[in-house]
Design a protein around this motif. Structure first.
Motif, PDB file in Angstrom:
ATOM      1  N   GLU A  53       0.269   1.568  -8.217  1.00  0.00           N
ATOM      2  CA  GLU A  53      -0.438   2.104  -7.157  1.00  0.00           C
ATOM      3  C   GLU A  53       0.196   3.157  -6.526  1.00  0.00           C
ATOM      4  OE1 GLU A  53      -1.638  -0.291  -4.079  1.00  0.00           O
ATOM      5  OE2 GLU A  53       0.010  -0.951  -3.698  1.00  0.00           O
ATOM      6  N   LEU A  55       0.732   3.751  -2.610  1.00  0.00           N
ATOM      7  CA  LEU A  55       0.395   3.225  -1.317  1.00  0.00           C
ATOM      8  C   LEU A  55       0.955   4.167  -0.292  1.00  0.00           C
ATOM      9  CD1 LEU A  55      -0.179   0.448   0.086  1.00  0.00           C
ATOM     10  CD2 LEU A  55       2.112   0.185   0.543  1.00  0.00           C
ATOM     11  N   ASP A 232      -4.129   5.289  -3.430  1.00  0.00           N
ATOM     12  CA  ASP A 232      -5.043   4.296  -3.863  1.00  0.00           C
ATOM     13  C   ASP A 232      -5.218   3.007  -2.805  1.00  0.00           C
ATOM     14  OD1 ASP A 232      -5.160   4.943  -6.771  1.00  0.00           O
ATOM     15  OD2 ASP A 232      -3.017   4.304  -6.600  1.00  0.00           O
ATOM     16  N   ARG A 233      -4.239   2.879  -1.933  1.00  0.00           N
ATOM     17  CA  ARG A 233      -4.405   1.981  -0.964  1.00  0.00           C
ATOM     18  C   ARG A 233      -3.629   2.587   0.426  1.00  0.00           C
ATOM     19  NH1 ARG A 233      -2.748  -3.550  -0.448  1.00  0.00           N
ATOM     20  NH2 ARG A 233      -0.826  -2.771  -1.627  1.00  0.00           N
ATOM     21  N   THR A 245      -4.406  -3.303   5.333  1.00  0.00           N
ATOM     22  CA  THR A 245      -4.137  -2.611   4.177  1.00  0.00           C
ATOM     23  C   THR A 245      -5.613  -2.401   3.538  1.00  0.00           C
ATOM     24  OG1 THR A 245      -3.929  -4.820   3.077  1.00  0.00           O
ATOM     25  CG2 THR A 245      -1.903  -3.615   3.850  1.00  0.00           C
ATOM     26  N   GLY A 246      -5.750  -1.452   2.826  1.00  0.00           N
ATOM     27  CA  GLY A 246      -6.958  -1.342   2.105  1.00  0.00           C
ATOM     28  C   GLY A 246      -7.446   0.136   1.750  1.00  0.00           C
ATOM     29  N   THR A 247      -8.536   0.675   1.269  1.00  0.00           N
ATOM     30  CA  THR A 247      -8.748   1.999   0.828  1.00  0.00           C
ATOM     31  C   THR A 247      -9.143   2.679   2.072  1.00  0.00           C
ATOM     32  OG1 THR A 247     -11.134   1.183   0.831  1.00  0.00           O
ATOM     33  CG2 THR A 247      -9.565   0.790  -1.158  1.00  0.00           C
TER      34      THR A 247
END
Length: 273
Positions: A53, A55, A232-233, A245-247
């Motif tokens: 990912e 981040l 991505d996050r 944390t998240g989109t």
């Protein structure tokens, strides 16, 4: 030509997959506390970074984004907590084991941190000289390959950092970060100081390198366009810990005052639209 890459130490093999999501966590921080004197910068911080990912790590100025990155890299001490990279607790490794593990990550510091007295090619070769036993000819060829990989022309190899534009410094620094073919790359404000076009091009480069090389990218940034375009996050640092944390959609739906102010402010309003 056979391309040499950093050897992986047999004593630091990947942990066996237990069948759960833990296998996909390439970096894990638990209960991390960092302070200076009587002032705590981070307290009981938890964070996971997943394999493959990009981040984006975001937070207000002075909240400790770069402090956490430098703590993970063992450039700053922590007061409590554990940090695992590639399944290995960094506190439990010997000096030699740490050296072997560090060959599996690369770092781009905020201002590039190129050595001013070395040419671009020589800067890229610094990790090779430190960790690999290669001939000068092979190091020269590998350095040119890394420069081409990040979009720099071959003639830039013999230039000094002072002869480069800001965008070229970032790319040269990224080439050095990729010198040992790492699996994990840390980027500290990679688009800071770049104009919008240059920043956009660098974002595209990061995404393409992730897709092509299978990298995991930990990116400290305040650039909303980068967060929206390539991450991505997103992890939000506030109140001395990872608050959320998240989109990007998760960020836009959050009710936390700082998160709303950041992502729904004047600069972020176009994202919400």
């Amino acid at each position: 030509m056979a391309v040499a890459s950093a050897p992986e130490a047999p004593s630091l093999s990947e942990p066996q997959d237990g069948g759960g999501s833990e296998h996909d966590i390439i970096l894990k921080a638990r209960g991390v506390t960092v302070g200076f004197g009587d002032t705590l910068i981070l307290k009981d911080l938890d964070l996971d970074v997943y394999r493959g990912e990009i981040l984006g790590f975001v937070g207000g100025s002075g909240t400790g984004k770069s402090v956490l990155m430098r703590t993970i890299l063992r450039l700053m001490p922590k007061r409590a907590g554990t940090i695992e990279v590639f399944g290995h607790d960094l506190d439990r490794l010997s000096v030699n084991e740490l050296s072997d593990l560090e060959q599996r990550w690369g770092v781009l510091f905020q201002m590039g941190a190129l050595f001013s007295s070395l040419t671009v090619k020589q800067n890229v070769q610094v990790p090779m000289r430190e960790h690999l036993d290669l001939s000068q000819r092979l190091m020269d060829e590998l350095a040119l390959l890394k420069l081409e990989l990040v979009g720099l022309p071959r003639e830039s190899a013999e230039k000094f950092p002072s002869e480069l534009s800001g965008g070229m410094v970032k790319r040269a620094s990224l080439a050095r970060a990729l010198a040992l073919d790492p699996q994990l790359v840390f980027l500290d404000e990679p688009t800071s100081g770049l104009d919008p076009i240059g920043a956009g091009d660098f974002d595209i480069l990061i995404r393409n390198l992730r897709d092509t090389l299978g990298l995991t990218v930990y990116m400290v940034t305040h650039d909303l366009d980068s967060l929206h375009t390539v991450c991505d996050r997103i992890a939000v640092l506030a109140e001395k810990r990872v608050l959320l944390t998240g989109t990007m959609d998760d960020m836009l739906q959050s009710d936390h005052p700082w998160v709303r102010s950041y992502f729904h402010g004047v600069r972020g309003s176009r994202l919400a639209g």
